[in-house]
Design a protein around this motif. Structure first.
Motif, PDB file in Angstrom:
ATOM      1  N   LEU A  17       0.834  -1.204   0.000  1.00 14.88           N
ATOM      2  CA  LEU A  17       0.000   0.000   0.000  1.00 14.88           C
ATOM      3  C   LEU A  17       0.870   1.255   0.000  1.00 14.88           C
ATOM      4  CD1 LEU A  17      -2.575   1.637   0.190  1.00 14.88           C
ATOM      5  CD2 LEU A  17      -2.610   1.173   2.654  1.00 14.88           C
ATOM      6  N   THR A  18       1.856   1.293   0.858  1.00 21.06           N
ATOM      7  CA  THR A  18       2.745   2.458   0.929  1.00 21.06           C
ATOM      8  C   THR A  18       3.457   2.672  -0.404  1.00 21.06           C
ATOM      9  OG1 THR A  18       3.057   2.110   3.291  1.00 21.06           O
ATOM     10  CG2 THR A  18       4.690   3.492   2.169  1.00 21.06           C
ATOM     11  N   LYS A  19       3.932   1.593  -1.006  1.00 17.69           N
ATOM     12  CA  LYS A  19       4.625   1.701  -2.295  1.00 17.69           C
ATOM     13  C   LYS A  19       3.688   2.227  -3.376  1.00 17.69           C
ATOM     14  CE  LYS A  19       7.969  -1.868  -1.124  1.00 17.69           C
ATOM     15  NZ  LYS A  19       8.517  -3.187  -1.450  1.00 17.69           N
ATOM     16  N   GLU A  20       2.454   1.737  -3.416  1.00 15.96           N
ATOM     17  CA  GLU A  20       1.498   2.215  -4.415  1.00 15.96           C
ATOM     18  C   GLU A  20       1.156   3.681  -4.180  1.00 15.96           C
ATOM     19  OE1 GLU A  20       0.576   1.161  -7.231  1.00 15.96           O
ATOM     20  OE2 GLU A  20       1.089  -0.950  -7.144  1.00 15.96           O
ATOM     21  N   MET A  21       1.063   4.080  -2.919  1.00 15.11           N
ATOM     22  CA  MET A  21       0.765   5.476  -2.630  1.00 15.11           C
ATOM     23  C   MET A  21       1.914   6.381  -3.060  1.00 15.11           C
ATOM     24  SD  MET A  21      -1.347   5.043   0.948  1.00 15.11           S
ATOM     25  CE  MET A  21      -1.638   6.785   1.198  1.00 15.11           C
ATOM     26  N   ILE A  22       3.136   5.915  -2.927  1.00 15.25           N
ATOM     27  CA  ILE A  22       4.284   6.678  -3.421  1.00 15.25           C
ATOM     28  C   ILE A  22       4.208   6.798  -4.939  1.00 15.25           C
ATOM     29  CG2 ILE A  22       6.793   6.644  -3.736  1.00 15.25           C
ATOM     30  CD1 ILE A  22       6.915   5.365  -0.871  1.00 15.25           C
ATOM     31  N   TYR A  23       3.934   5.669  -5.612  1.00 19.92           N
ATOM     32  CA  TYR A  23       3.757   5.711  -7.071  1.00 19.92           C
ATOM     33  C   TYR A  23       2.666   6.719  -7.450  1.00 19.92           C
ATOM     34  CZ  TYR A  23       6.426   1.536  -8.605  1.00 19.92           C
ATOM     35  OH  TYR A  23       7.408   0.640  -8.930  1.00 19.92           O
ATOM     36  N   LEU A  24       1.571   6.725  -6.700  1.00 15.12           N
ATOM     37  CA  LEU A  24       0.457   7.625  -6.985  1.00 15.12           C
ATOM     38  C   LEU A  24       0.872   9.083  -6.832  1.00 15.12           C
ATOM     39  CD1 LEU A  24      -2.476   8.313  -7.586  1.00 15.12           C
ATOM     40  CD2 LEU A  24      -3.038   7.674  -5.225  1.00 15.12           C
ATOM     41  N   ALA A  25       1.560   9.410  -5.756  1.00 10.13           N
ATOM     42  CA  ALA A  25       2.002  10.787  -5.543  1.00 10.13           C
ATOM     43  C   ALA A  25       2.942  11.240  -6.660  1.00 10.13           C
ATOM     44  CB  ALA A  25       2.685  10.918  -4.183  1.00 10.13           C
ATOM     45  N   VAL A  26       3.838  10.374  -7.073  1.00 10.00           N
ATOM     46  CA  VAL A  26       4.755  10.707  -8.164  1.00 10.00           C
ATOM     47  C   VAL A  26       3.985  10.883  -9.466  1.00 10.00           C
ATOM     48  CG1 VAL A  26       6.681   9.826  -9.561  1.00 10.00           C
ATOM     49  CG2 VAL A  26       6.764   9.643  -7.067  1.00 10.00           C
ATOM     50  N   SER A  27       2.982  10.041  -9.680  1.00  7.99           N
ATOM     51  CA  SER A  27       2.166  10.141 -10.895  1.00  7.99           C
ATOM     52  C   SER A  27       1.434  11.471 -10.971  1.00  7.99           C
ATOM     53  CB  SER A  27       1.157   8.986 -10.955  1.00  7.99           C
ATOM     54  OG  SER A  27       1.831   7.748 -11.021  1.00  7.99           O
ATOM     55  N   VAL A  28       0.897  11.933  -9.834  1.00 11.66           N
ATOM     56  CA  VAL A  28       0.227  13.233  -9.798  1.00 11.66           C
ATOM     57  C   VAL A  28       1.243  14.339 -10.070  1.00 11.66           C
ATOM     58  CG1 VAL A  28      -0.956  14.904  -8.301  1.00 11.66           C
ATOM     59  CG2 VAL A  28      -1.664  12.508  -8.301  1.00 11.66           C
ATOM     60  N   THR A  29       2.391  14.259  -9.430  1.00  7.87           N
ATOM     61  CA  THR A  29       3.431  15.263  -9.625  1.00  7.87           C
ATOM     62  C   THR A  29       3.882  15.315 -11.086  1.00  7.87           C
ATOM     63  OG1 THR A  29       4.184  15.002  -7.346  1.00  7.87           O
ATOM     64  CG2 THR A  29       5.726  16.010  -8.881  1.00  7.87           C
ATOM     65  N   ASN A  30       3.970  14.147 -11.720  1.00  7.91           N
ATOM     66  CA  ASN A  30       4.394  14.076 -13.119  1.00  7.91           C
ATOM     67  C   ASN A  30       3.273  14.408 -14.096  1.00  7.91           C
ATOM     68  OD1 ASN A  30       6.987  13.376 -12.426  1.00  7.91           O
ATOM     69  ND2 ASN A  30       6.659  11.189 -12.677  1.00  7.91           N
ATOM     70  N   GLY A  31       2.040  14.481 -13.610  1.00  8.16           N
ATOM     71  CA  GLY A  31       0.917  14.830 -14.473  1.00  8.16           C
ATOM     72  C   GLY A  31       0.547  13.736 -15.458  1.00  8.16           C
ATOM     73  N   CYS A  32       0.601  12.482 -15.037  1.00  5.38           N
ATOM     74  CA  CYS A  32       0.302  11.344 -15.913  1.00  5.38           C
ATOM     75  C   CYS A  32      -1.069  10.753 -15.557  1.00  5.38           C
ATOM     76  CB  CYS A  32       1.394  10.286 -15.779  1.00  5.38           C
ATOM     77  SG  CYS A  32       1.074   8.779 -16.722  1.00  5.38           S
ATOM     78  N   PRO A  33      -2.130  11.136 -16.283  1.00  7.77           N
ATOM     79  CA  PRO A  33      -3.469  10.632 -15.945  1.00  7.77           C
ATOM     80  C   PRO A  33      -3.573   9.111 -15.946  1.00  7.77           C
ATOM     81  CG  PRO A  33      -3.624  12.466 -17.487  1.00  7.77           C
ATOM     82  CD  PRO A  33      -2.169  12.097 -17.385  1.00  7.77           C
ATOM     83  N   TYR A  34      -2.959   8.457 -16.916  1.00  9.34           N
ATOM     84  CA  TYR A  34      -3.022   6.993 -16.958  1.00  9.34           C
ATOM     85  C   TYR A  34      -2.351   6.400 -15.719  1.00  9.34           C
ATOM     86  CZ  TYR A  34      -2.581   2.205 -18.550  1.00  9.34           C
ATOM     87  OH  TYR A  34      -2.675   0.842 -18.639  1.00  9.34           O
TER      88      TYR A  34
END
Length: 136
Positions: free
Chosen positions: A61-78
Motif C-alpha cells: 500500500l505504501t509503495k502504491e501510494m508513493i507511485y500515486l504521488a509521483v504520478s500526480v506530480t508528473n501529471g500522468c493521468p493513466y
C-alpha cells in the motif's frame, strides 16, 4: 496497438499470466500490452516491478501510494488511474487518498490540484475496480 492475450506469443503470454496471477486480475492493463511489442522489455519491466513490490520495510500500500504521488506530480493521468486503483485494492481509504493528494497537489498547483480534484470527481474503472466518484 496493444498486444492482446489471444494474439500474443507464448513468451508474452507467460509474462501476462504471471502479472494476472500476482495482481489477481483477469487481464493486464494497456501499459503491459504496449510494452509487449518488445518482449524483452516487457519481461525486464515486470521482473523489476515484482522485485520492487516484494514485501520489505514498506508494504504494498505504501509503495502504491508513493507511485500515486509521483504520478500526480508528473501529471500522468493513466499512471494516476492505474496506481489509484492498485492503492485502493491494497487498502487505501478515501481519507488516505485525500491526505496523500494534499502534498503533490499543492506543490504542483494548479496542475496537480486540478488532477487531484478530477480523479476524485469522475467515475473511473480499471480492472473492474471503480474509484473516484460513484461509478453507479
Amino acid at each position: 496497438m496493444p498486444i492482446e492475450y489471444t494474439s500474443a506469443s507464448p513468451e508474452i503470454r507467460a509474462v501476462y499470466d504471471d502479472i494476472k496471477a500476482a495482481r489477481k486480475v483477469e487481464d493486464v492493463n494497456n501499459f503491459w500490452k504496449y510494452l509487449a511489442h518488445d518482449p524483452a522489455t516487457l519481461k525486464r519491466t515486470w521482473e523489476s516491478v515484482k522485485e520492487i513490490m516484494q514485501p520489505g520495510a514498506l508494504d504494498a500500500l505504501t509503495k502504491e501510494m508513493i507511485y500515486l504521488a509521483v504520478s500526480v506530480t508528473n501529471g500522468c493521468p493513466y499512471c494516476i488511474a492505474s496506481h489509484t486503483a492498485a492503492a485502493k485494492k491494497a487498502g487505501m481509504t478515501d481519507k488516505m487518498f485525500g491526505e496523500l493528494m494534499a502534498s503533490p497537489a499543492w506543490r504542483t498547483r494548479p496542475t496537480g490540484l486540478r488532477m487531484a480534484i478530477a480523479f476524485r470527481s469522475i467515475p473511473l474503472s480499471i480492472n473492474n475496480y471503480c474509484f473516484g466518484a460513484d461509478c453507479g
